[in-house]
Design a protein around this motif. Structure first.
Motif, mmCIF file in Angstrom:
data_model
loop_
_atom_site.group_PDB
_atom_site.id
_atom_site.type_symbol
_atom_site.label_atom_id
_atom_site.label_comp_id
_atom_site.label_asym_id
_atom_site.label_seq_id
_atom_site.Cartn_x
_atom_site.Cartn_y
_atom_site.Cartn_z
ATOM 1 N N UNK A 115 1.862 17.094 -9.292
ATOM 2 C CA UNK A 115 2.007 15.646 -9.127
ATOM 3 C C UNK A 115 3.251 15.104 -9.817
ATOM 4 N N UNK A 116 3.828 15.855 -10.731
ATOM 5 C CA UNK A 116 5.086 15.464 -11.358
ATOM 6 C C UNK A 116 6.210 15.350 -10.322
ATOM 7 N N UNK A 117 6.046 16.037 -9.191
ATOM 8 C CA UNK A 117 7.084 16.087 -8.159
ATOM 9 C C UNK A 117 6.712 15.283 -6.913
ATOM 10 N N UNK A 118 5.806 14.312 -7.057
ATOM 11 C CA UNK A 118 5.445 13.461 -5.923
ATOM 12 C C UNK A 118 6.658 12.659 -5.458
ATOM 13 N N UNK A 119 6.782 12.541 -4.153
ATOM 14 C CA UNK A 119 7.873 11.765 -3.552
ATOM 15 C C UNK A 119 7.310 10.517 -2.873
ATOM 16 N N UNK A 120 6.212 10.692 -2.139
ATOM 17 C CA UNK A 120 5.659 9.586 -1.354
ATOM 18 C C UNK A 120 4.152 9.724 -1.264
ATOM 19 N N UNK A 121 3.459 8.585 -1.200
ATOM 20 C CA UNK A 121 2.012 8.569 -0.993
ATOM 21 C C UNK A 121 1.670 7.493 0.027
ATOM 22 N N UNK A 122 0.727 7.834 0.903
ATOM 23 C CA UNK A 122 0.139 6.872 1.827
ATOM 24 C C UNK A 122 -1.352 6.857 1.549
ATOM 25 N N UNK A 124 7.890 17.428 -3.713
ATOM 26 C CA UNK A 124 9.009 18.348 -3.655
ATOM 27 C C UNK A 124 8.653 19.615 -4.428
ATOM 28 N N UNK A 125 9.237 20.723 -4.026
ATOM 29 C CA UNK A 125 9.117 21.932 -4.813
ATOM 30 C C UNK A 125 10.056 21.807 -6.011
ATOM 31 N N UNK A 126 9.632 22.269 -7.182
ATOM 32 C CA UNK A 126 10.540 22.185 -8.338
ATOM 33 C C UNK A 126 11.784 23.029 -8.102
#
Length: 118
Positions: free
Chosen positions: A59-66, A115-117
């Motif tokens: 979740x540190x790499x979240x970009x977008x949520x719907x 995103x992938x780290x």
């Protein structure tokens, strides 16, 4: 660009990795009648954590949520759980809308892109 699918089902994949993007299908909680929006949200977020780990991210790499709610008046209830789960400083772009969901006992559905780290 390669595409990798994880948890492939007959209708959809739970995870699709396209380049460095990790797409999760919309997640709903296990169906049990009478569960609150907060309970369903907590279950969904736990499952999202598991799927992101399966994909090699978090979740540190979240970009977008719907987020879809069957009743928009439960927005604050859902956010009471979301706000405790999301990492400050790593909040994604997002949208929350009211929608009629697939079954009457489903009150919340959440879909994320991470995103992938590097």
């Amino acid at each position: 660009m390669s595409i990798k699918r994880i948890h492939v089902g007959p209708r959809m994949s739970g995870i699709v990795i396209n380049g460095s993007n990790v797409h999760l299908s919309g997640m709903t909680a296990a169906r049990r009648e009478g569960r609150s929006v907060a309970e369903q949200t907590g279950d969904i977020l736990k499952r999202i954590d598991e799927l992101l780990a399966d994909a090699g991210t978090s979740k540190e790499h979240l970009v977008q949520v719907n987020i879809w709610l069957s009743d928009i008046t439960t927005f604050d209830e859902m956010n009471s759980v979301w706000d405790k789960w999301v990492i400050p400083g790593h909040t994604p772009a997002g949208a929350t809308v009211e929608a009629r969901l697939a079954l009457p006992d489903i009150k919340v559905e959440i879909q994320v892109l991470a995103a992938l780290p590097s």
